[in-house]
Every structure is written in C-alpha cells, then in structure tokens.
Design a protein around this motif. Structure first.
Motif, PDB file in Angstrom:
ATOM      1  N   THR A 196     -12.045  -6.520   8.862  1.00 38.75           N
ATOM      2  CA  THR A 196     -12.471  -5.279  10.268  1.00 38.75           C
ATOM      3  C   THR A 196     -12.096  -3.854   9.663  1.00 38.75           C
ATOM      4  OG1 THR A 196     -11.417  -7.249  11.441  1.00 38.75           O
ATOM      5  CG2 THR A 196     -11.053  -4.199  12.360  1.00 38.75           C
ATOM      6  N   GLN A 197     -11.338  -3.021   8.705  1.00 39.00           N
ATOM      7  CA  GLN A 197     -11.732  -2.049   8.000  1.00 39.00           C
ATOM      8  C   GLN A 197     -12.237  -1.639   7.639  1.00 39.00           C
ATOM      9  OE1 GLN A 197      -8.065  -2.160   4.847  1.00 39.00           O
ATOM     10  NE2 GLN A 197      -7.010  -0.508   5.984  1.00 39.00           N
ATOM     11  N   GLY A 220     -11.933   6.458   0.871  1.00 38.12           N
ATOM     12  CA  GLY A 220     -13.345   7.324   0.685  1.00 38.12           C
ATOM     13  C   GLY A 220     -13.905   7.774  -0.922  1.00 38.12           C
ATOM     14  N   MET A 221     -13.523   6.744  -1.692  1.00 38.57           N
ATOM     15  CA  MET A 221     -13.762   6.895  -3.002  1.00 38.57           C
ATOM     16  C   MET A 221     -15.265   6.340  -3.398  1.00 38.57           C
ATOM     17  SD  MET A 221      -9.971   6.981  -5.097  1.00 38.57           S
ATOM     18  CE  MET A 221      -9.693   8.516  -5.716  1.00 38.57           C
ATOM     19  N   THR A 222     -15.902   7.098  -4.490  1.00 41.40           N
ATOM     20  CA  THR A 222     -17.536   6.461  -4.640  1.00 41.40           C
ATOM     21  C   THR A 222     -17.574   6.685  -6.301  1.00 41.40           C
ATOM     22  OG1 THR A 222     -18.349   7.164  -2.305  1.00 41.40           O
ATOM     23  CG2 THR A 222     -19.903   6.817  -4.185  1.00 41.40           C
ATOM     24  N   PHE A 223     -17.052   6.010  -6.913  1.00 40.66           N
ATOM     25  CA  PHE A 223     -18.100   5.485  -8.290  1.00 40.66           C
ATOM     26  C   PHE A 223     -19.634   5.570  -8.582  1.00 40.66           C
ATOM     27  CE2 PHE A 223     -13.895   4.468  -7.555  1.00 40.66           C
ATOM     28  CZ  PHE A 223     -13.052   5.463  -7.730  1.00 40.66           C
ATOM     29  N   ASP A 224     -20.255   5.658  -8.829  1.00 43.53           N
ATOM     30  CA  ASP A 224     -21.327   6.465  -9.412  1.00 43.53           C
ATOM     31  C   ASP A 224     -22.138   5.364 -10.724  1.00 43.53           C
ATOM     32  OD1 ASP A 224     -24.356   6.223  -8.744  1.00 43.53           O
ATOM     33  OD2 ASP A 224     -23.920   8.091  -7.824  1.00 43.53           O
ATOM     34  N   THR A 226       6.707  -8.444   7.204  1.00 42.47           N
ATOM     35  CA  THR A 226       6.167  -9.245   6.366  1.00 42.47           C
ATOM     36  C   THR A 226       5.562  -8.365   4.861  1.00 42.47           C
ATOM     37  OG1 THR A 226       4.164  -9.433   7.356  1.00 42.47           O
ATOM     38  CG2 THR A 226       5.614 -10.887   7.810  1.00 42.47           C
ATOM     39  N   ARG A 227       5.235  -8.473   4.121  1.00 40.59           N
ATOM     40  CA  ARG A 227       4.685  -8.211   2.385  1.00 40.59           C
ATOM     41  C   ARG A 227       3.305  -7.661   4.077  1.00 40.59           C
ATOM     42  NH1 ARG A 227       7.293  -7.935  -1.530  1.00 40.59           N
ATOM     43  NH2 ARG A 227       8.738  -9.659  -1.307  1.00 40.59           N
ATOM     44  N   ALA A 228       2.892  -8.341   4.216  1.00 38.48           N
ATOM     45  CA  ALA A 228       0.698  -8.280   4.874  1.00 38.48           C
ATOM     46  C   ALA A 228       1.182  -7.162   5.447  1.00 38.48           C
ATOM     47  CB  ALA A 228       0.629  -9.438   5.600  1.00 38.48           C
ATOM     48  N   GLN A 229       2.399  -6.816   6.667  1.00 36.41           N
ATOM     49  CA  GLN A 229       2.806  -5.844   7.023  1.00 36.41           C
ATOM     50  C   GLN A 229       3.151  -3.919   6.312  1.00 36.41           C
ATOM     51  OE1 GLN A 229       5.813  -7.581  10.139  1.00 36.41           O
ATOM     52  NE2 GLN A 229       4.757  -7.087  11.400  1.00 36.41           N
ATOM     53  N   ILE A 230       3.425  -4.314   5.414  1.00 33.74           N
ATOM     54  CA  ILE A 230       3.818  -3.106   4.315  1.00 33.74           C
ATOM     55  C   ILE A 230       2.800  -2.740   4.146  1.00 33.74           C
ATOM     56  CG2 ILE A 230       4.719  -2.562   2.226  1.00 33.74           C
ATOM     57  CD1 ILE A 230       6.996  -4.059   2.530  1.00 33.74           C
ATOM     58  N   ALA A 231       1.425  -3.631   3.452  1.00 33.79           N
ATOM     59  CA  ALA A 231       0.340  -3.646   3.269  1.00 33.79           C
ATOM     60  C   ALA A 231      -0.646  -2.567   3.845  1.00 33.79           C
ATOM     61  CB  ALA A 231      -0.231  -4.343   2.681  1.00 33.79           C
ATOM     62  N   THR A 232      -0.404  -3.648   5.423  1.00 31.33           N
ATOM     63  CA  THR A 232      -1.072  -2.354   6.278  1.00 31.33           C
ATOM     64  C   THR A 232      -0.867  -1.126   7.289  1.00 31.33           C
ATOM     65  OG1 THR A 232      -1.491  -4.611   7.288  1.00 31.33           O
ATOM     66  CG2 THR A 232      -1.717  -2.255   8.874  1.00 31.33           C
ATOM     67  N   VAL A 233       0.926  -0.994   6.608  1.00 27.39           N
ATOM     68  CA  VAL A 233       1.227   0.608   7.109  1.00 27.39           C
ATOM     69  C   VAL A 233       0.748   1.581   5.883  1.00 27.39           C
ATOM     70  CG1 VAL A 233       3.584   1.452   7.157  1.00 27.39           C
ATOM     71  CG2 VAL A 233       3.468  -0.424   7.911  1.00 27.39           C
ATOM     72  N   ALA A 234       0.535   0.993   4.463  1.00 28.94           N
ATOM     73  CA  ALA A 234       0.495   1.875   3.656  1.00 28.94           C
ATOM     74  C   ALA A 234      -1.374   2.068   3.671  1.00 28.94           C
ATOM     75  CB  ALA A 234       0.624   0.730   2.331  1.00 28.94           C
ATOM     76  N   ALA A 286      -2.616   6.488   4.170  1.00 31.36           N
ATOM     77  CA  ALA A 286      -3.540   6.272   3.507  1.00 31.36           C
ATOM     78  C   ALA A 286      -4.301   6.652   3.985  1.00 31.36           C
ATOM     79  CB  ALA A 286      -4.455   5.660   2.021  1.00 31.36           C
ATOM     80  N   GLN A 287      -4.645   6.696   5.360  1.00 28.93           N
ATOM     81  CA  GLN A 287      -5.757   6.969   5.806  1.00 28.93           C
ATOM     82  C   GLN A 287      -5.319   8.217   7.086  1.00 28.93           C
ATOM     83  OE1 GLN A 287      -8.279   3.934   8.041  1.00 28.93           O
ATOM     84  NE2 GLN A 287      -7.390   2.683   6.704  1.00 28.93           N
ATOM     85  N   ASP A 288      -4.715   8.421   6.851  1.00 26.82           N
ATOM     86  CA  ASP A 288      -3.605  10.075   7.622  1.00 26.82           C
ATOM     87  C   ASP A 288      -3.822   9.739   8.785  1.00 26.82           C
ATOM     88  OD1 ASP A 288      -2.767  11.844   5.619  1.00 26.82           O
ATOM     89  OD2 ASP A 288      -5.508  12.158   5.763  1.00 26.82           O
ATOM     90  N   LYS A 289      -3.591   8.202   9.504  1.00 28.17           N
ATOM     91  CA  LYS A 289      -2.812   7.514  11.263  1.00 28.17           C
ATOM     92  C   LYS A 289      -1.708   8.315  11.375  1.00 28.17           C
ATOM     93  CE  LYS A 289      -6.494   4.573  11.471  1.00 28.17           C
ATOM     94  NZ  LYS A 289      -6.783   3.464  12.331  1.00 28.17           N
TER      95      LYS A 289
END
Length: 217
Positions: A27-28, A106-110, A167-175, A179-182
């Motif tokens: 989804t992300q 949004g990083m790109t490694f070409d 939960t750990r999943a919610q911590i990961a979602t928040v992080a 990072a997306q400045d929401k």
C-alpha cells in the motif's frame, strides 16, 4: 533478460514477525505512485540471519532482475540487516545495471551510471544505510535480551511500568510516516494510536521499543 525484453518494475518486501504485514508495504509503495510487474514477499524471514539469496522469493528476485529493471523496496533493511550481506547484494544488482529505489525518502541508486563521482556518492550512501540497518537490528536484539533477563530476575511486574498499548508494527508505521513528513494527527489515524503516543514514539523510539521488550512483547 535479452535484447527486446521489456524492462520490469519489481516490489520486494520482507516480513519477519506476525505483527508486520506485506499489505502495508505494498500500500505504501502504490501510494508513492509505483506500478509493478511483479510483487515478491518473503514472510517469517529474519533479515539478520538469512541472506537475500537464501530466501525463496529472494532467489527468484535475482533471476528476474537485469539491466534497466527497477527494484523497489520500502527501505534498504528489507534486503537485509547485515552490513556485509546488504552491500554485497547491492553491488551485484547495480553491476547488472539494476536501478534500486526506496519508498521511504524516495532514494534512487542507479546501477547504469558510469560517472565515478556519482558512483562514489551512491556507494557511500548505501554503506551508511546498510550499517544503520544492522545497528538498529542489534539495538533491538539487545533491548529484547535485556527485557527477558529483567523478567527472569524479577518475579513481579511492579517495576516494568505500564504495559504498552502499541505494537512493534505500529512503531514501524509511525517511523515510516514520520520519514514522509506526515502530520502527527494523520499518523495517529493511520497507525491507530493517540497523538500523545505518536509524540512519545517520535521523541523516544528506543524507549518505546525497550518497554515492549521489558514486557516480552
């Protein structure tokens, strides 16, 4: 890949615990505007102890990716949490001419670039991100070990503090969303947490993870 074959865009994800979901990662990615020819997920796989090439879908990924193809991952840690393994994996893919893109930041490694300065900057950034992934994994493991040891030494929960309601999943979602400045309010809705908890995780993620570890969660 042979001449004339269309270039592919592939999403690869790794889910290591029951609290994480492949649906969230997809989804992300789609919300970021990606459209995929293939979606591959390895479930119940540790990024620390299992190399990408040793995972079922990881092996398939190596067979599918060739020059000009695009590999999309949530972040570099989905490829692994071991510095040597992740950097070696990315060297192989970039040498093939694969383009690696991350959803977070949004990083790109070409892999197709031949400019030495661009290559040096790219490789240095990959090294930093891979090292960060391993450091984070080791910190989490240490916190979990400390929590288990504490519970063994104390036959009571009186000193554990209040049991976490996240939960750990919610911590990961928040992080991820931070990072997306929401906005905090938006993050709270998406993660299913109060704004106060989002602020707490933002300001002291290590403390939030330690609380889970102390309770053996």
């Amino acid at each position: 890949m042979t001449d004339g074959d269309p270039m592919k865009t592939i999403l690869y994800g790794r889910v290591s615990t029951a609290e994480q979901t492949s649906a969230h990662q997809r989804t992300q990615a789609e919300a970021a505007g990606f459209v995929f020819d293939h979606v591959l997920f390895d479930e119940g796989v540790s990024g620390v102890s299992t190399k990408l090439q040793d995972r079922p879908q990881g092996r398939r990924l190596f067979d599918l990716l060739w020059k000009g193809d695009v590999l999309v991952v949530r972040w570099i840690d989905r490829l692994g949490r071991n510095y040597a393994d992740v950097t070696a994996t990315l060297r192989i893919l970039l040498a093939r001419g694969v383009i690696v893109r991350t959803i977070i930041n949004g990083m790109t490694f070409d892999g197709s670039t031949t400019d030495p300065m661009q290559m040096a900057v790219r490789d240095a950034l990959i090294g930093f991100m891979a090292a960060s992934a391993q450091a984070q994994a080791e910190a989490t493991k240490e916190a979990q070990a400390a929590g288990i040891a504490h519970k063994k030494e104390n036959d009571t929960t009186a000193y554990l503090g209040r049991k976490p309601t996240y939960t750990r999943a919610q911590i990961a979602t928040v992080a991820d969303l931070l990072a997306q400045d929401k906005a905090v309010a938006s993050i709270a809705r998406e993660a299913g947490l109060s704004r106060q908890l989002v602020y707490r995780i933002r300001d002291d993620r290590a403390g939030a993870e330690k609380a889970l570890a102390l309770w053996g969660l």
